[in-house]
Write a protein that holds these residues in place. Structure first.
Motif, mmCIF file in Angstrom:
data_model
loop_
_atom_site.group_PDB
_atom_site.id
_atom_site.type_symbol
_atom_site.label_atom_id
_atom_site.label_comp_id
_atom_site.label_asym_id
_atom_site.label_seq_id
_atom_site.Cartn_x
_atom_site.Cartn_y
_atom_site.Cartn_z
ATOM 1 N N VAL A 252 -9.399 70.825 0.968
ATOM 2 C CA VAL A 252 -8.558 71.862 0.361
ATOM 3 C C VAL A 252 -8.305 72.884 1.453
ATOM 4 C CG1 VAL A 252 -8.466 73.688 -1.370
ATOM 5 C CG2 VAL A 252 -9.495 71.506 -1.955
ATOM 6 N N TYR A 253 -7.036 73.212 1.703
ATOM 7 C CA TYR A 253 -6.735 74.101 2.825
ATOM 8 C C TYR A 253 -5.599 75.068 2.485
ATOM 9 C CZ TYR A 253 -3.022 70.647 3.706
ATOM 10 O OH TYR A 253 -1.941 69.809 3.589
ATOM 11 N N GLY A 254 -5.576 76.186 3.194
ATOM 12 C CA GLY A 254 -4.537 77.188 2.984
ATOM 13 C C GLY A 254 -4.621 78.290 4.019
ATOM 14 N N LYS A 255 -3.603 79.153 4.021
ATOM 15 C CA LYS A 255 -3.524 80.249 4.992
ATOM 16 C C LYS A 255 -3.542 81.592 4.274
ATOM 17 C CE LYS A 255 -0.811 77.416 8.160
ATOM 18 N NZ LYS A 255 0.424 77.277 8.937
ATOM 19 N N VAL A 256 -4.260 82.546 4.863
ATOM 20 C CA VAL A 256 -4.291 83.914 4.342
ATOM 21 C C VAL A 256 -4.073 84.882 5.496
ATOM 22 C CG1 VAL A 256 -5.783 83.548 2.327
ATOM 23 C CG2 VAL A 256 -6.823 83.995 4.539
ATOM 24 N N GLN A 257 -3.686 86.098 5.163
ATOM 25 C CA GLN A 257 -3.499 87.136 6.178
ATOM 26 C C GLN A 257 -4.218 88.409 5.733
ATOM 27 O OE1 GLN A 257 0.621 86.859 5.634
ATOM 28 N NE2 GLN A 257 0.941 85.283 7.145
ATOM 29 N N PRO A 258 -5.541 88.351 5.557
ATOM 30 C CA PRO A 258 -6.242 89.529 5.049
ATOM 31 C C PRO A 258 -6.312 90.651 6.082
ATOM 32 C CG PRO A 258 -7.819 87.834 5.620
ATOM 33 C CD PRO A 258 -6.451 87.246 5.824
ATOM 34 N N GLU A 259 -6.274 91.853 5.577
ATOM 35 C CA GLU A 259 -6.345 93.027 6.446
ATOM 36 C C GLU A 259 -7.766 93.217 6.972
ATOM 37 O OE1 GLU A 259 -5.097 97.738 6.060
ATOM 38 O OE2 GLU A 259 -4.935 96.434 4.326
ATOM 39 N N ILE B 71 -13.482 72.843 2.702
ATOM 40 C CA ILE B 71 -12.566 73.977 2.564
ATOM 41 C C ILE B 71 -12.136 74.442 3.953
ATOM 42 C CG2 ILE B 71 -12.251 76.286 1.575
ATOM 43 C CD1 ILE B 71 -12.961 74.112 -0.539
ATOM 44 N N MET B 72 -10.822 74.638 4.135
ATOM 45 C CA MET B 72 -10.273 75.149 5.394
ATOM 46 C C MET B 72 -9.391 76.349 5.093
ATOM 47 S SD MET B 72 -8.850 72.197 7.884
ATOM 48 C CE MET B 72 -9.951 70.905 8.352
ATOM 49 N N ILE B 73 -9.750 77.506 5.636
ATOM 50 C CA ILE B 73 -8.965 78.721 5.438
ATOM 51 C C ILE B 73 -8.547 79.257 6.806
ATOM 52 C CG2 ILE B 73 -8.961 81.078 4.505
ATOM 53 C CD1 ILE B 73 -9.248 78.953 2.309
ATOM 54 N N GLU B 74 -7.238 79.334 7.040
ATOM 55 C CA GLU B 74 -6.732 79.830 8.318
ATOM 56 C C GLU B 74 -6.283 81.287 8.193
ATOM 57 O OE1 GLU B 74 -2.712 79.446 10.850
ATOM 58 O OE2 GLU B 74 -3.548 77.495 10.281
ATOM 59 N N SER B 75 -6.617 82.075 9.221
ATOM 60 C CA SER B 75 -6.110 83.450 9.318
ATOM 61 C C SER B 75 -5.871 83.743 10.791
ATOM 62 C CB SER B 75 -7.122 84.449 8.732
ATOM 63 O OG SER B 75 -8.129 84.739 9.667
ATOM 64 N N SER B 76 -5.467 84.958 11.093
ATOM 65 C CA SER B 76 -5.237 85.337 12.492
ATOM 66 C C SER B 76 -6.545 85.363 13.280
ATOM 67 C CB SER B 76 -4.567 86.710 12.558
ATOM 68 O OG SER B 76 -5.387 87.669 11.907
ATOM 69 N N ARG B 77 -7.690 85.363 12.569
ATOM 70 C CA ARG B 77 -8.998 85.409 13.232
ATOM 71 C C ARG B 77 -9.595 84.018 13.448
ATOM 72 N NH1 ARG B 77 -8.971 90.740 10.734
ATOM 73 N NH2 ARG B 77 -9.106 89.985 8.596
ATOM 74 N N GLY B 78 -8.862 82.976 13.097
ATOM 75 C CA GLY B 78 -9.350 81.615 13.285
ATOM 76 C C GLY B 78 -9.257 80.807 12.004
ATOM 77 N N THR B 79 -9.775 79.580 12.059
ATOM 78 C CA THR B 79 -9.795 78.717 10.876
ATOM 79 C C THR B 79 -11.254 78.551 10.443
ATOM 80 O OG1 THR B 79 -7.803 77.567 11.607
ATOM 81 C CG2 THR B 79 -9.128 76.475 9.932
ATOM 82 N N LYS C 206 -10.934 78.053 16.698
ATOM 83 C CA LYS C 206 -9.758 78.771 17.236
ATOM 84 C C LYS C 206 -8.469 78.033 16.883
ATOM 85 C CE LYS C 206 -12.076 81.083 21.057
ATOM 86 N NZ LYS C 206 -12.250 81.191 22.517
ATOM 87 N N ASP C 207 -8.582 76.714 16.659
ATOM 88 C CA ASP C 207 -7.404 75.894 16.341
ATOM 89 C C ASP C 207 -6.829 76.262 14.979
ATOM 90 O OD1 ASP C 207 -8.010 74.555 18.669
ATOM 91 O OD2 ASP C 207 -9.059 72.926 17.662
ATOM 92 N N LYS C 208 -5.535 76.045 14.835
ATOM 93 C CA LYS C 208 -4.873 76.259 13.548
ATOM 94 C C LYS C 208 -5.084 75.033 12.646
ATOM 95 C CE LYS C 208 -1.399 79.502 15.195
ATOM 96 N NZ LYS C 208 -2.032 80.631 14.570
ATOM 97 N N ILE C 209 -4.802 75.198 11.350
ATOM 98 C CA ILE C 209 -4.990 74.101 10.391
ATOM 99 C C ILE C 209 -4.193 72.861 10.795
ATOM 100 C CG2 ILE C 209 -4.310 73.363 8.052
ATOM 101 C CD1 ILE C 209 -5.539 75.877 6.968
ATOM 102 N N ASP C 210 -2.954 73.054 11.271
ATOM 103 C CA ASP C 210 -2.106 71.919 11.660
ATOM 104 C C ASP C 210 -2.764 71.043 12.722
ATOM 105 O OD1 ASP C 210 -0.286 72.991 9.915
ATOM 106 O OD2 ASP C 210 0.901 73.988 11.461
#
Length: 199
Positions: free
Chosen positions: A71-78, A98-106, A119-123
């Motif tokens: 299960v994976y997705g992207k978030v941009q939390p402050e 579970i894979m959660i990507e943000s600007s701070r990593g995956t 450091k890699d993105k989900i893709d």
């Protein structure tokens, strides 16, 4: 100890300052509990903002499912809440990675593996994990499933033009969240923007 228990989310705030905690340690329990000092108000505010960020991140994320039980997705939390989000989704989907990507990593976690930050993105990560994990027979039919299309149909069934309330929408989804990938549909409906392809 009281400070850590009462304001356990405050250290996750992007502007957290340890000096505030040092000052709080010199204050009475009553003044901290009643939030009557500048420092107690500051740490209370940080704690509330992080809690709101955590709650909204869970609510606004649009998860996808791989047939390899990911299960994976992207978030941009402050604020720094990605590990909490990953752990929360693991509690909801214990049989999945579970894979959660943000600007701070995956952030990756499963019932067999502790939380790891890549450091890699989900893709880039997803194909690597899919090679290591077997296909789940129950999820094989997902290839034909277009989650955006189904979400749009659901949204169409719930959207009532007459009840559109701009102030209420902005209260629940402040402008800083409007560019999140998962809120594309809501933003388009709310702003009434149209694509050139519509003409």
């Amino acid at each position: 100890m009281l400070i850590e228990k009462s304001f356990n989310l405050a250290p996750r705030h992007k502007k957290f300052d340890r000096k505030i905690v040092k000052k709080l340690r010199q204050q009475s329990k009553a003044s901290i509990n009643s939030i009557s000092t500048t420092e107690s108000r500051k740490i209370y505010g940080w704690n509330s903002q992080v809690a709101g960020c955590y709650q909204r991140s869970r609510a606004f994320i649009r998860l996808k499912i791989s047939k390899h039980s990911i299960v994976y997705g992207k978030v941009q939390p402050e604020h720094y809440v990605e590990d909490l989000i990953a752990n929360w989704f693991l509690s909801r989907f214990p049989m999945f990675t579970i894979m959660i990507e943000s600007s701070r990593g995956t952030f990756v976690i499963s019932k067999d593996e502790k939380l790891a930050i890549y450091k890699d993105k989900i893709d880039e990560l997803l194909p690597k994990f899919e090679k290591l994990l077997p296909e789940n027979d129950l999820l094989k039919g997902l290839e034909d499933f277009n989650d955006d299309e189904y979400w749009e149909k659901y949204y169409d069934s719930q959207f009532i033009k007459e009840r559109k309330n701009k102030r209420y929408f902005l209260k629940n989804i402040p402008k800083k969240f409007h560019d999140w990938q998962g809120l594309k549909l809501e933003k388009n409906r709310f702003e009434k923007n149209r694509n050139l392809s519509d003409f």
